[in-house]
Design a protein around this motif. Structure first.
Motif, mmCIF file in Angstrom:
data_model
loop_
_atom_site.group_PDB
_atom_site.id
_atom_site.type_symbol
_atom_site.label_atom_id
_atom_site.label_comp_id
_atom_site.label_asym_id
_atom_site.label_seq_id
_atom_site.Cartn_x
_atom_site.Cartn_y
_atom_site.Cartn_z
ATOM 1 N N SER A 1 0.837 -1.183 0.000
ATOM 2 C CA SER A 1 0.000 0.000 0.000
ATOM 3 C C SER A 1 0.881 1.246 0.000
ATOM 4 N N TRP A 2 0.423 2.259 -0.714
ATOM 5 C CA TRP A 2 1.151 3.526 -0.757
ATOM 6 C C TRP A 2 0.724 4.457 0.380
ATOM 7 N N ALA A 3 -0.112 3.982 1.258
ATOM 8 C CA ALA A 3 -0.597 4.783 2.383
ATOM 9 C C ALA A 3 0.410 4.738 3.527
ATOM 10 N N VAL A 4 1.641 5.145 3.244
ATOM 11 C CA VAL A 4 2.706 5.194 4.248
ATOM 12 C C VAL A 4 3.393 6.547 4.131
ATOM 13 N N ASP A 5 4.199 6.892 5.111
ATOM 14 C CA ASP A 5 4.966 8.130 5.058
ATOM 15 C C ASP A 5 6.173 7.902 4.139
ATOM 16 N N LEU A 6 6.155 8.542 2.973
ATOM 17 C CA LEU A 6 7.210 8.314 1.983
ATOM 18 C C LEU A 6 8.576 8.821 2.447
ATOM 19 N N ALA A 7 8.610 9.711 3.422
ATOM 20 C CA ALA A 7 9.890 10.169 3.960
ATOM 21 C C ALA A 7 10.614 9.032 4.671
ATOM 22 N N GLU A 8 9.869 8.104 5.217
ATOM 23 C CA GLU A 8 10.474 6.958 5.903
ATOM 24 C C GLU A 8 10.793 5.816 4.941
ATOM 25 N N VAL A 9 10.138 5.806 3.802
ATOM 26 C CA VAL A 9 10.325 4.724 2.834
ATOM 27 C C VAL A 9 11.690 4.847 2.157
ATOM 28 N N GLY A 10 12.067 6.049 1.756
ATOM 29 C CA GLY A 10 13.321 6.251 1.028
ATOM 30 C C GLY A 10 13.059 6.324 -0.460
ATOM 31 N N ALA A 11 13.991 5.882 -1.245
ATOM 32 C CA ALA A 11 13.872 5.961 -2.700
ATOM 33 C C ALA A 11 12.795 5.011 -3.202
ATOM 34 N N VAL A 12 11.966 5.510 -4.094
ATOM 35 C CA VAL A 12 10.877 4.698 -4.636
ATOM 36 C C VAL A 12 10.955 4.650 -6.162
ATOM 37 N N TYR A 13 12.154 4.639 -6.694
ATOM 38 C CA TYR A 13 12.332 4.578 -8.136
ATOM 39 C C TYR A 13 13.188 3.360 -8.485
ATOM 40 N N PRO A 14 13.086 2.890 -9.710
ATOM 41 C CA PRO A 14 13.871 1.707 -10.100
ATOM 42 C C PRO A 14 15.354 2.012 -10.227
ATOM 43 N N LEU A 15 16.170 0.996 -10.144
ATOM 44 C CA LEU A 15 17.628 1.074 -10.289
ATOM 45 C C LEU A 15 18.261 1.980 -9.243
ATOM 46 N N GLN A 16 17.703 1.996 -8.055
ATOM 47 C CA GLN A 16 18.281 2.815 -7.003
ATOM 48 C C GLN A 16 19.646 2.262 -6.610
ATOM 49 N N GLY A 17 20.568 3.165 -6.393
ATOM 50 C CA GLY A 17 21.934 2.785 -6.068
ATOM 51 C C GLY A 17 22.860 2.805 -7.268
ATOM 52 N N THR A 18 22.308 3.033 -8.472
ATOM 53 C CA THR A 18 23.144 3.050 -9.678
ATOM 54 C C THR A 18 23.355 4.465 -10.205
ATOM 55 N N GLU A 19 23.109 5.467 -9.376
ATOM 56 C CA GLU A 19 23.216 6.843 -9.838
ATOM 57 C C GLU A 19 24.640 7.185 -10.274
ATOM 58 N N TRP A 20 25.639 6.756 -9.504
ATOM 59 C CA TRP A 20 27.028 7.066 -9.869
ATOM 60 C C TRP A 20 27.426 6.396 -11.169
ATOM 61 N N LEU A 21 26.948 5.184 -11.387
ATOM 62 C CA LEU A 21 27.226 4.500 -12.646
ATOM 63 C C LEU A 21 26.625 5.280 -13.813
ATOM 64 N N MET A 22 25.400 5.764 -13.632
ATOM 65 C CA MET A 22 24.736 6.537 -14.683
ATOM 66 C C MET A 22 25.476 7.858 -14.953
ATOM 67 N N VAL A 23 25.981 8.499 -13.901
ATOM 68 C CA VAL A 23 26.731 9.744 -14.079
ATOM 69 C C VAL A 23 28.016 9.466 -14.845
ATOM 70 N N ILE A 24 28.720 8.413 -14.481
ATOM 71 C CA ILE A 24 29.973 8.065 -15.163
ATOM 72 C C ILE A 24 29.711 7.744 -16.633
#
Length: 71
Positions: free
Chosen positions: A8-31
């Motif tokens: 359910s999306w009925a949660v506090d999104l500030a506590e959830v963290g990132a809600v997008y795909p491929l999270q953690g690959t930002e540096w790879l994408m920048v490079i």
């Protein structure tokens, strides 16, 4: 269907963290983006240099010099 483990999306999104795909690959994408950018400019530099070199040898050299003297 949830890809982050929440039913359910009925949660506090500030506590959830990132809600997008491929999270953690930002540096790879920048490079990859910077490498593509530098590569693109290198290819353009070489192609335009070859084009300008070819353009130097087109036409009569004396006519070109006279035209350049006007400006």
């Amino acid at each position: 269907m949830s890809t982050i483990g929440y039913d359910s999306w009925a949660v506090d999104l500030a506590e959830v963290g990132a809600v997008y795909p491929l999270q953690g690959t930002e540096w790879l994408m920048v490079i990859l983006g910077v490498a593509f950018w530098i590569g693109w400019h290198r290819i353009q530099f070489v192609r335009e240099g070859a084009h300008l070199e070819e353009a130097k040898h087109m036409g009569d050299e004396e006519k070109i010099k006279e035209l350049l003297k006007k400006y």
